[in-house]
Design an enzyme around this catalytic site. Structure first.
Site, PDB file in Angstrom:
ATOM      1  N   ASP A 160      -8.652  -1.476   4.702  1.00 20.38           N
ATOM      2  CA  ASP A 160      -7.571  -1.272   3.390  1.00 20.38           C
ATOM      3  C   ASP A 160      -7.902   0.447   2.942  1.00 20.38           C
ATOM      4  O   ASP A 160      -8.857   0.841   3.491  1.00 20.38           O
ATOM      5  CB  ASP A 160      -8.375  -1.944   2.208  1.00 20.38           C
ATOM      6  CG  ASP A 160      -7.960  -3.467   2.222  1.00 20.38           C
ATOM      7  OD1 ASP A 160      -7.250  -3.831   3.080  1.00 20.38           O
ATOM      8  OD2 ASP A 160      -8.748  -4.167   1.685  1.00 20.38           O
ATOM      9  N   LYS A 161      -6.975   0.691   2.345  1.00 20.32           N
ATOM     10  CA  LYS A 161      -6.829   2.240   2.120  1.00 20.32           C
ATOM     11  C   LYS A 161      -8.097   2.560   1.631  1.00 20.32           C
ATOM     12  O   LYS A 161      -8.693   3.790   1.867  1.00 20.32           O
ATOM     13  CB  LYS A 161      -5.794   2.390   0.847  1.00 20.32           C
ATOM     14  CG  LYS A 161      -5.467   3.805   0.639  1.00 20.32           C
ATOM     15  CD  LYS A 161      -4.656   3.751  -0.587  1.00 20.32           C
ATOM     16  CE  LYS A 161      -4.486   5.501  -1.231  1.00 20.32           C
ATOM     17  NZ  LYS A 161      -3.683   5.596  -2.320  1.00 20.32           N
TER      18      LYS A 161
END
Length: 312
Positions: free
Chosen positions: A137-138
């Protein structure tokens, strides 16, 4: 759009019917996933892809626009390289950067950085995600492996699919779990209302998800440092499972109360991919790589400890 089933289509499988009514560029796999995710309704209710439609049924579906393939350009973005050879590139991904381009975000990604670093990577594994065999995820940091050629891409993709890889994450969670160690074995599905979120479910549309966890350090009753071994690879798995346990990740804007954690200088979910093990695509040797804890994660631990020591 709403489509009524005719006598000619009576008895067709739902996925076949939808396939017939949608543009050619939409795949059967995409349609089956859409049905399983509740994005196709039969008379306002969810059905399985194998459901046999009946004359007069009203099928409700949303036909997406054909995605435009953007040009993905190399960008001189620094990479924290753990290891590299002619087949693989292993990095310690920094938080705040997404793994691969999406239609609304085509620059500033790991892919853009890797294309600059590896001049001949273009096209390995696809146009949008060259070299990518898994993602973080970011706002998750940690170890990632990138395939530099088709041999590596095919081998690593299969290893992740077959769950041959071994992943260890470390996270900071709110409170202290009742058990120091255990398994979280509950299915996960996309939230039917808020599509950006995942949720624990007992419905047929959920996918099995298993996470083993172990508390390795407690900060009073305020927080815990936890090891997590995801045995499956569902979207947001650790974040959703820890919330289900009653101890969401600190700094998690989606599944927790991130605003409360800003006093500890926490501004993203405290999740770090600490190690990754797999078989090297060329040699077949089991290899393991470890990504050091990023500065903001270490600082959060120190700030929590200082807060407890100053508390009367």
């Amino acid at each position: 759009m709403d489509i009524q089933v005719t006598n000619r289509e009576d008895g067709w499988r739902l996925d076949k019917f939808v396939m017939e009514k949608t543009p050619d560029w939409i795949s059967r796999t995409f349609i089956q996933k859409a049905i399983k995710n509740g994005e196709v309704l039969v008379n306002g209710t969810l059905k399985k892809p194998s459901y046999k439609v009946k004359s007069g049924d009203i099928i409700t579906l949303m036909v997406p626009q054909k995605p435009q393939v953007p040009e993905i350009l190399p960008e001189n973005i620094p990479l924290d390289i753990i290891y590299e050879d002619r087949d693989i590139l292993v990095i310690n991904k920094q938080p705040g950067i997404i793994t691969h381009p999406i239609p609304s975000h085509t620059s500033g990604t790991i892919v853009n950085a890797v294309l600059y670093h590896c001049k001949d990577l273009q096209g390995v594994g696809g146009v949008l995600r060259p070299g990518i065999v898994h993602r973080l995820d970011k706002d998750t940091s940690g170890v990632m492996v990138i395939a530099k050629n088709d041999l590596a891409h095919q081998s690593l993709t299969k290893q992740f699919k077959d769950r041959v890889t071994e992943k260890l994450y470390v996270c900071l969670v709110k409170g202290v779990p009742e058990k120091n160690e255990g398994d979280i074995n509950v299915s996960i599905a996309r939230n039917p209302v808020l599509r950006v979120k995942m949720t624990v479910t007992q419905s047929a549309y959920g996918k099995p998800a298993l996470t083993h966890y172990k508390v390795i350090r407690k900060f009073g009753n305020l927080a815990s440092l936890v090891f997590a071994w995801p045995k499956t690879g569902r979207t947001h798995q650790i974040r959703v499972h820890m919330k289900y346990l009653g101890h969401p990740l600190m700094g998690d804007e989606v599944y927790g109360k991130a605003k409360e954690d800003e006093k500890f200088d926490i501004h993203r979910q405290m999740l770090h991919a600490l190690s990754l093990s797999f078989f090297h695509p060329r040699t077949g040797e089991r290899v393991k790589f470890i990504a050091r804890l990023p500065e903001d994660f270490a600082r959060a631990i120190k700030n929590i400890q200082n807060f407890l020591e100053k508390k009367p």
